[in-house]
Design an enzyme around this catalytic site. Sequence first.
Site, PDB file in Angstrom:
ATOM      1  N   HIS A 270       2.322   0.049  -6.433  1.00 12.82           N
ATOM      2  CA  HIS A 270       1.792  -1.028  -5.587  1.00 12.82           C
ATOM      3  C   HIS A 270       2.906  -1.674  -4.747  1.00 12.82           C
ATOM      4  O   HIS A 270       2.929  -2.897  -4.571  1.00 12.82           O
ATOM      5  CB  HIS A 270       1.087  -2.087  -6.436  1.00 12.82           C
ATOM      6  CG  HIS A 270      -0.205  -1.623  -7.047  1.00 12.82           C
ATOM      7  ND1 HIS A 270      -1.392  -1.617  -6.352  1.00 12.82           N
ATOM      8  CD2 HIS A 270      -0.489  -1.137  -8.290  1.00 12.82           C
ATOM      9  CE1 HIS A 270      -2.357  -1.163  -7.147  1.00 12.82           C
ATOM     10  NE2 HIS A 270      -1.838  -0.854  -8.321  1.00 12.82           N
ATOM     11  N   ASP A 333       0.831  -1.712 -13.382  1.00 10.25           N
ATOM     12  CA  ASP A 333      -0.406  -0.941 -13.471  1.00 10.25           C
ATOM     13  C   ASP A 333      -0.431   0.168 -12.431  1.00 10.25           C
ATOM     14  O   ASP A 333       0.253   0.120 -11.414  1.00 10.25           O
ATOM     15  CB  ASP A 333      -1.612  -1.855 -13.273  1.00 10.25           C
ATOM     16  CG  ASP A 333      -1.644  -2.474 -11.889  1.00 10.25           C
ATOM     17  OD1 ASP A 333      -0.575  -2.913 -11.411  1.00 10.25           O
ATOM     18  OD2 ASP A 333      -2.719  -2.524 -11.273  1.00 10.25           O
ATOM     19  N   GLU A 334      -1.239   1.164 -12.696  1.00  8.74           N
ATOM     20  CA  GLU A 334      -1.582   2.223 -11.749  1.00  8.74           C
ATOM     21  C   GLU A 334      -0.358   2.840 -11.073  1.00  8.74           C
ATOM     22  O   GLU A 334      -0.391   3.176  -9.894  1.00  8.74           O
ATOM     23  CB  GLU A 334      -2.560   1.692 -10.696  1.00  8.74           C
ATOM     24  CG  GLU A 334      -3.875   1.235 -11.304  1.00  8.74           C
ATOM     25  CD  GLU A 334      -4.812   0.581 -10.307  1.00  8.74           C
ATOM     26  OE1 GLU A 334      -6.040   0.753 -10.444  1.00  8.74           O
ATOM     27  OE2 GLU A 334      -4.322  -0.112  -9.385  1.00  8.74           O
ATOM     28  N   ALA A 335       0.715   3.005 -11.841  1.00  7.02           N
ATOM     29  CA  ALA A 335       1.932   3.628 -11.307  1.00  7.02           C
ATOM     30  C   ALA A 335       1.822   5.145 -11.433  1.00  7.02           C
ATOM     31  O   ALA A 335       2.654   5.808 -12.050  1.00  7.02           O
ATOM     32  CB  ALA A 335       3.159   3.101 -12.040  1.00  7.02           C
ATOM     33  N   HIS A 336       0.776   5.707 -10.811  1.00  7.23           N
ATOM     34  CA  HIS A 336       0.470   7.125 -10.989  1.00  7.23           C
ATOM     35  C   HIS A 336       1.514   8.035 -10.366  1.00  7.23           C
ATOM     36  O   HIS A 336       1.632   9.210 -10.770  1.00  7.23           O
ATOM     37  CB  HIS A 336      -0.907   7.435 -10.398  1.00  7.23           C
ATOM     38  CG  HIS A 336      -2.009   6.579 -10.930  1.00  7.23           C
ATOM     39  ND1 HIS A 336      -2.110   6.234 -12.263  1.00  7.23           N
ATOM     40  CD2 HIS A 336      -3.060   5.967 -10.309  1.00  7.23           C
ATOM     41  CE1 HIS A 336      -3.182   5.462 -12.433  1.00  7.23           C
ATOM     42  NE2 HIS A 336      -3.765   5.279 -11.266  1.00  7.23           N
TER      43      HIS A 336
END
Length: 522
Positions: A270, A333-336
């Site tokens: 993000h 979060d969501e550190a894909h």
Amino acid sequence: MRLSRAVLTAAIVSLTAAGLPASAAAASPAAPERSVTDVVPAPVSAKADPRGDFRLTPFTVITADRGAGQVADYLRGLLRPATGYPLPVVPHSVGLPAISLKLGRDARIGTEGYELKVARDGVTLKANTADGLFDGVQSLRQLLPSAIDAKRVQHRTWTVAGGTILDYPRFAERGAMLDVARHFFKPDQVKRYVDQIAQYKVNTLHLHLADDQGWRIEIKSWPKLATVGGKTAVDGDPGGYYTQAQYQDIVAYAASRHITVIPEIDMPGHTNAAQSTYAELNCDGKAVPVRTDTEVGYSSLCISSPITYKFVEDVVRELAAITPGPYLHIGGDEAHSTPPADYIAFEKKVQPIVAKYGKKVTGWHEIAKSDPPASAVPQYWDFGGDNPSVAAAAARGSKILMSPANYAYLDMKYDASTPLGQDWAALIEVRDGYNWDPASLVTGVGEHQIAGVEAPLWTETLRTSADIEYMAFPRLPGIAEIGWSPKSTHDWDAYRARLAKQSPRWVAQGINFYRSPQVDWK
């Protein structure tokens, strides 16, 4: 405002001469709109006394113990516009009818609890701290007619419903999150939301200050983060940012409403707004394109680069210096696009930086994979059930903050026809948002391992204060009740009846709320 008895008497005489009622005998008392048993969030105990109704008149004063003056001034500010009464804050009532704010030592109510007694001859609010008095004021204001929230003088009887309340919170943290990164909201808009959430005993405001679409806080050592990275927003809408002085003003305003601000800089994912502004934050040294879409999971800071940690330390250092609260939120979060080993390496380096500057770590529940210290607070946003990392963090001593997306995310649509919001987690009608229990949400995380609850409001589809209000109300009071009220009071049918009686207050306050068909609004 503190007045001598002579000045007070003169003020009352002038009001009486102007035609305002001066005593309880001037008009027949009107029946209260709400009882002490109608308060939201539900108190620990409440006993109505219809014979104990109290009337505000031009003679009423507010008395305050030492240490209670700020809350007394706040209460006066709430009551004066609609009543037109002077309501001076004085050390003693000198025989006049009074609302008395008292500080003491009551082991039953802890640091945020209070005892409220409304009788014909006066109102007494007792607490151990100013926080407890402030929470009690939020209950007291619900016992007045909804017209008390009018901005101009209303010529009417001001009856406070009689009875007794003893109250204290179930969980220490009752939070709301506002995403100002996807769409920017000006300081006055944030303050408006602060006032709205404070009514329901919310005590933390989590500000999501940076994301792929925009950077919203001035960092003097990296000035272009705000001036360049802050220009953008979702769908190419206008951006914006807070100077450090503006941010401190928001923090101070929240503190005046007994709310602690928790700032978030989401990382290592993000981060596109930062990486498009400063090329050196990318492993190849090239700035990435600006993004104003709503995809997630594609950005990542360069985990192996020393400049990444200089950037992080500068941001943490400056943000910690202007944030008096104990926590900094580091996202996570969501550190894909960050390989799992790199993610752990990043967290192991960043969390000590936060501690270096005197703050505790909080972050989305993915940070639990890094074995954070017991002082860290993982914020759980998933759908419930098994999460071994979160359960392990709780077993090591971390408190878990509960924000399940399928119950607590205020940006989820109410139903398929809702014009705003998203539906990836769930459609969340008012009953859905109320009918869950933090202590049975995640396997292995029980009552005493929970920090509290938070209601996040993401703003991909929200652009105005009216949009914020439409998605937050009426669901936010339900999340606040889950965090404050005893589990034994949790009952949908009883809650919906109490919630219905809140709507005249929202109308008076100009709140743009969703009139759910599940509630028989008053």
